[in-house]
Design an enzyme around this catalytic site. Structure first.
Site, PDB file in Angstrom:
ATOM      1  N   ASN A 269       0.856  -1.194   0.000  1.00  8.90           N
ATOM      2  CA  ASN A 269       0.000   0.000   0.000  1.00  8.90           C
ATOM      3  C   ASN A 269       0.897   1.251   0.000  1.00  8.90           C
ATOM      4  OD1 ASN A 269       1.001  -0.088   2.595  1.00  8.90           O
ATOM      5  ND2 ASN A 269      -0.890   0.606   3.516  1.00  8.90           N
ATOM      6  N   CYS A 271       1.900   3.619   2.069  1.00  5.07           N
ATOM      7  CA  CYS A 271       2.934   3.927   3.077  1.00  5.07           C
ATOM      8  C   CYS A 271       3.817   2.727   3.395  1.00  5.07           C
ATOM      9  CB  CYS A 271       2.267   4.489   4.316  1.00  5.07           C
ATOM     10  SG  CYS A 271       1.257   5.933   3.937  1.00  5.07           S
ATOM     11  N   GLU A 273       3.373  -0.271   4.777  1.00  2.00           N
ATOM     12  CA  GLU A 273       3.213  -1.194   5.901  1.00  2.00           C
ATOM     13  C   GLU A 273       2.387  -2.416   5.558  1.00  2.00           C
ATOM     14  OE1 GLU A 273       1.805   1.667   5.556  1.00  2.00           O
ATOM     15  OE2 GLU A 273      -0.268   1.695   6.283  1.00  2.00           O
TER      16      GLU A 273
END
Ligand code: UDP
Length: 585
Positions: A269, A271, A273
């Protein structure tokens, strides 16, 4: 709920919904709405009205006490016509015009609902390759990255925020050098973070000092070779310059995916994580660790394990319910979500827990505690997921998974993730007990916030309340801390607190990486003992004067310590920073 001024403003702008009578709901009504919608799912599994009400009250209490918050789309989507509740999605990009544009359309629909999207462009044939239908030449992954970026620009996410994307290219794609340079100009491709998917073969070549093969994804043919060191150095140099690209260790991600018997992960995704397979999605939620210290600020400070365990279990149930309450933006996504039932329980307020425990972020004790806390949360999430599996059944793809092989019947393919919690950490913060995002240290203790052009002085609530209680608060001292950008070395601050109040720039990159590794867990752990099943959002901060070699060392350490990816940021390397420490403004 005791909200800060900023939290109230953000909620009013983007989160509180208009009610039927034309007035806006209150923050408390928002929590009630979310608790009601998520608890209502229990009916499907045979709960009575009374039981549902009890679950609803527990969910409400979780949020009202600021112990736990679900990801933003759950707040904005629950009980609405759109009803989309997840933050993270990954879409496949196929090597044909119809597929490329179909996925772009799908991404637009997801952005409208407040979700972020990740893509691997690795299947696209390289620039200059043949295109049979038009007798022309292909324009390659980077050109379509730009097209996707332009599309995102045009669509505002969830009505107010722009869509966030992650673009990934495998290191063995023939266009890799062009990709690495694609964001060297920081005014370009601004709606994407980019990362290079690093393979084991590449790391082996790097270690041996040899070349590795570039492969055309269209036909699997080797098109050439590059020196691994040359590519690595370019990567590191660009990251030093602009913070991009980041890297993800894609083979390691797949090896450690508990669900790797049915899927191949190729992207994360926005960011970073949440590594996900094509059409994968995940709903996240985070526990505010600042609320779980007994006898804070004393020699007897300890983690309130019992209450933390209870909250972790209730939160796991909450997130499993979200999967059923969710209205998915595409049928392919709905199908995958219901087959895997991925959830991402994480944490925030780690920096504030450490201060209450009397531990500096950059200490062996803090790193050990980070690993212990996250392993504990994972254990509790697992217990709840197993209890849910008893009643509701294991997730449909469970057979053959790493869980299955370990003899663990679980409801969810993955359980834990450490998200950035950019917005929800604001909702968890109280005026005297802030909540830093994810596992990040405090950015600064006294900082200037650039708000619509005006610079405002802001003192960290925890720092201010200790200073007041102990009688050493003064505006002059706070100004000194602001000017230095740290409490360390400011003689008016007691030495003990200088050490404990470590800010991101006091902490060396090595400690940042080690903390990330403590939460992530290294290679080779059994599936029930890896603290984080997905990945950890973290920025490795560097001072402006850090060298390219410094960044290279962190990238190498990330590989050694078993991280799934790494993102660095060198202070001042991008033109506009929202937050700046005192001495930089
Ligand atoms: N995200 C997004 N747009 C944003 C912020 C976040 O799409 O402006 C997505 C993205 O997938 C990110 C995830 O939400 O990785 C979690 O981000 P964060 O924890 O900061 O979200 P919050 O729930 O606090 O808003």
């Amino acid at each position: 709920m005791e909200l800060t001024h900023i939290a109230k403003t953000v909620m009013e702008k983007r989160y509180l919904r208009m009610k039927e009578d034309g007035t806006r709901e209150t923050p408390d009504e928002m929590l009630r709405r979310v608790a009601r919608v998520i608890a209502a799912v229990e009916e499907k599994y045979g709960a009575s009205k009374k039981e549902i009400r009890a679950v609803e009250e527990r969910f409400y209490q979780l949020m009202d006490r600021q112990d736990f918050m679900p990801n933003s789309p759950t707040f904005t989507g629950a009980g609405t016509a759109l009803g989309q509740l997840s933050a993270c999605f990954v879409l496949p990009v196929g090597d044909s015009l119809p597929e490329i544009y179909e996925t772009m359309k799908q991404a637009a629909l997801i952005h409208q609902t407040g979700g972020g999207t990740g893509f691997a462009f690795s299947r696209l044939r390289p620039a200059g390759d043949v295109v049979r239908s038009s007798q022309g030449v292909a324009s390659g992954p980077v050109s379509f990255l730009r097209v996707y970026n332009a599309s995102t620009e045009a669509i505002k996410q969830g009505g107010t925020r722009r869509g966030a994307n992650m673009g990934i290219l495998r290191v063995d794609h023939p266009d890799i050098l062009q990709f690495i340079e694609s964001k060297a100009d920081i005014t370009q491709i601004t709606n994407f973070n980019i990362s290079v998917a690093i393979t084991d073969a590449f790391m082996e070549a790097l270690e041996k000092g040899t070349e590795y093969e570039l492969i055309n994804p269209r036909n699997g043919e080797v098109t050439g070779k590059l020196s691994a060191k040359l590519v690595w150095d370019k990567l590191v140099e660009n990251a030093w310059k602009t913070g991009e690209p980041g890297i993800v260790f894609i083979d390691r991600i797949n090896r450690r995916n508990p669900n790797n018997h049915v899927e191949v992960i190729e992207a994360t995704n926005p960011c970073g994580e949440q590594p996900l397979p094509p059409y994968g999605s995940c709903n996240l939620g985070s526990i505010n660790l600042a609320n779980f210290v007994k006898n804070p600020y004393t020699d007897r400070a300890e983690v309130d394990w019992e209450r933390l365990g209870e909250v972790a279990r209730t939160a796991t149930r909450f997130l499993d319910n979200v999967i059923d309450a969710n209205k998915y933006p595409l049928p392919q996504i709905a199908e995958k979500a219901l087959r895997d039932r991925r959830i991402g329980l994480g944490i925030m307020g780690w920096a504030e827990m450490l201060v209450q425990m009397g531990l500096p972020y950059d200490s062996e004790e803090a790193v050990a505690l980070g690993n212990r806390v996250m392993t504990f949360i994972k254990q509790k999430a697992l217990e709840e997921s197993m209890a849910l599996a008893e009643v509701r059944g294991p997730y449909p793809e469970w057979e053959g998974s790493q869980w299955h092989k370990a003899g663990l019947k679980v409801r969810n393919a993955t359980l834990t993730t450490v998200a950035p919690t950019g917005t929800i950490s604001l909702f968890a913060a109280r005026p005297d007990l802030p909540c830093s995002g994810g596992i990040e240290p405090k950015f600064a203790l006294v900082f200037t916030r650039n708000q619509a052009g005006a610079l405002m002085l802001d003192v960290d609530g925890q720092f201010a309340s200790i200073a007041r209680r102990e009688g050493w608060y003064s505006d002059e001292l706070m100004q000194q801390v602001a000017d230095r950008g740290t409490a360390r070395g400011v003689s008016g601050v007691p030495e003990k607190w200088q050490r404990i109040f470590a800010t991101s720039h006091d902490i060396t990159p090595e400690w940042h990486v080690r903390m990330q590794a403590a939460f992530q867990g290294g290679d080779g752990l059994p599936v029930d003992q890896q603290p984080v099943d997905a990945a950890v959002s973290k920025t490795i901060n560097f001072p402006h004067h850090a060298t390219v070699e410094d960044v290279g060392k962190s990238y190498a350490l990330a590989w050694q310590l078993g991280l799934k990816g790494i993102t660095v940021y060198r202070d001042g390397s991008r033109a506009s920073q929202v937050l700046t420490t005192g001495d930089k403004t």
